[in-house]
Write an enzyme that holds these catalytic residues in place. Structure first.
Site, PDB file in Angstrom:
ATOM      1  CB  SER A  51     -56.519  24.158-108.882  1.00 33.98           C
ATOM      2  OG  SER A  51     -56.309  25.263-108.105  1.00 33.98           O
ATOM      3  CG  HIS A  99     -60.684  26.534-105.982  1.00 27.96           C
ATOM      4  ND1 HIS A  99     -60.248  26.880-107.113  1.00 27.96           N
ATOM      5  CD2 HIS A  99     -59.358  25.947-105.682  1.00 27.96           C
ATOM      6  CE1 HIS A  99     -59.016  26.627-107.643  1.00 27.96           C
ATOM      7  NE2 HIS A  99     -58.495  26.094-106.473  1.00 27.96           N
ATOM      8  CD  GLU A 121     -61.384  27.416-110.756  1.00 26.44           C
ATOM      9  OE1 GLU A 121     -61.564  27.869-109.637  1.00 26.44           O
ATOM     10  OE2 GLU A 121     -60.207  26.885-110.849  1.00 26.44           O
TER      11      GLU A 121
END
Lengths: 336, 336
Positions: free
Chosen positions: B104, B306, B236
């Site tokens: 992230s 996630h 992602e």
């Protein structure tokens, strides 16, 4: 003065048909001849028609010979069209006197036109949100402005639009936010700082450029972002949390774009929601942080963004910025 | 195998202290020695301490001599630290055997480390969401996976983590989504296309890189994005609408990044909400569009993002990609 206004849809589909009709009616009421592109109300998924349809609409707008080519609305859809646009045709249309006006997603086209042709377009209203706001005070979707229910299009915006089409506009003035001195922290030592009453400076002959921050930052590293040195960069955005605004500004900073300008002018950043775990992190925090990163002035409160009261700004024009304390002026005289 | 794991917070403040404790306890249960950075639970606004605090924590993690330096969580905060990080120190730590793991917001550090040092870090879990998920089936915040209430950390993730720390990992395999052929439109003619059962190809010795799309795209044009040619790019994201995903991919496309790779591997894109006016525009639309823009294979469904079930991926390592119909394998053998 009666002008020929061409209405087209390069981005998202028009959803509020009533606003579209009100906008067209308003422009006619103002005395203009309104020509509506054949695909202005087209829709394909979330877009105002598929890519070919929107591309053709842009090129029809360029070929229209209109005084003004005005988008119906923003949304999303222009970035993916950028490699297929005939910039030469748009440049010619601008030379012949067509003023391209819009904002938000339209920033992508404006910056690409500037990068490819050096020509001036106008950051300003879209038809639906600019001229199509309701003129009935009791309608449920009427917006309020300064606590007063809106009674139609914003007067300042319309006056600025009129200045643009008549070529009478000489600039825009506004008052910056009153700001508290930033709280000192170990990691933020301001290079730049909020305006003081004693501040007075002028930046001359600088290229004015910018627009929507998310759209502009999505062009970094591509051939569609103009390489402007010594310019005045104006920015606005909607529904972006301050952390996201900061991350986008960080990209511009680390890409060397902010440091190459003579001033940064922040417009309106609206419709974001702070959350409990922000714990004091807010838009003003980002402004303080930005001032800690650059040596150039960072001005606030330019009346431009996703708000009713906004000025029209010539993207790509050489302008003068005059600051006197909290009062700021962008001057472009007679640009044509 | 007992390992020394250093826990630190380079990005957002740890809000879920219970998850933090559960994560630490879980790593101890797995037999590891867990060292917690002095500022792991610090907070300043939305951050895990101010910039100096988080920067010092990163450098302490590098100096820890630990086998694994694991972030507590992502959030936001690394991009603005990038110019101040001692990459030489991080490179040395990696040479000495410290594996940096996270995802992230951590993508920013991973890509900057790769750009500056060429060293490998691991895209993988953070402590809180990876190891700190509840192990009580009846807790309100327990997440469900495949319809079954979670009973603690995901088994596949933990097995991949164990593979990484023992150096036994040889790669990751997964099955791509079953896809309908795209609906033909005038503007989308696919160059690439969805996998067929008969597809079989291998890409050898390609640099694996990528991570969070929003973070990666925010580095375009800056010195912190590695200039990878002939690589395999994995992506992602979370809570980004497909139009936003497409705009970010467009930036990578127009910046010449996508076309320079040998394959694009899409991981999990989750927690976004479609709206009525999307009218059929969805993530699959973006995948079709992407395939219309690039000639290289666009793979789907990599178990990374996630989501609880995810593999660990060596960012910057040279890997082999083997595809057999819907089955895909990323192979990196013994990377050290």
């Amino acid at each position: 003065m009666k002008k020929h206004i061409y209405i087209y849809s390069p981005s998202g589909a028009v959803r509020d048909k009533a606003a579209f009709k009100r906008g067209v009616a308003r422009l006619k009421t103002l005395g203009h001849e309104v020509e509506i592109d054949a695909a202005a109300l087209a829709s394909h998924q979330r877009f105002a028609g598929d890519d070919d349809t929107r591309l053709a609409a842009i090129h029809r707008a360029a070929a229209s010979g209109a005084d003004v080519a005005l988008i119906t609305r923003g949304g999303y859809g222009l970035t993916r069209l950028l490699p297929r646009i005939n910039y030469k045709a748009l440049g010619k249309a601008i030379d012949k006197g067509t003023q391209f006006v819009g904002m938000s997603d339209f920033t992508a086209l404006q910056l690409a036109v500037l990068a490819r042709t050096g020509k001036v377009t106008w950051a300003g209203p879209a038809l639906c949100e600019g001229f199509g706001v309701t003129d009935k005070a009791d309608e449920a979707d009427g917006h309020s402005c300064g606590g007063v229910k809106s009674l139609g299009p914003d007067e300042i915006m319309e006056a600025c639009f009129d200045d643009m089409i008549t070529g009478q506009g000489e600039g825009a003035g506004w008052r910056q936010l009153r700001e508290a001195a930033p709280v000192a922290t170990t990691s933020v030592a301001e290079k730049s700082r909020p305006p003081k009453a004693s501040d007075s400076f002028t930046v001359k002959h600088a290229a004015l450029w910018g627009g929507n921050l998310a759209v502009l930052s999505s062009l970094v590293g591509t051939p569609f972002l103009p390489q402007i040195k010594g310019g005045i960069l104006f920015l606005e955005d909607v529904a972006e949390h301050p952390y996201s605004i900061e991350r986008m500004l960080t990209q511009l900073l680390h890409a060397g774009i902010l440091g190459a300008q003579k001033a940064i002018v922040l417009g309106q950043f609206t419709e974001y929601k702070l959350v409990p775990h922000d714990k004091g992190f807010k838009l003003q925090t980002v402004v303080h942080w930005l001032r800690s990163q650059v040596k150039i002035p960072v001005l606030t409160n330019l009346p431009f963004g996703h708000v009713p009261t906004k000025v029209l700004l010539p993207v790509g024009a050489h302008v003068e910025l005059a600051v006197d304390g909290r009062d700021a002026f962008l001057l472009w005289g007679h640009h044509h």
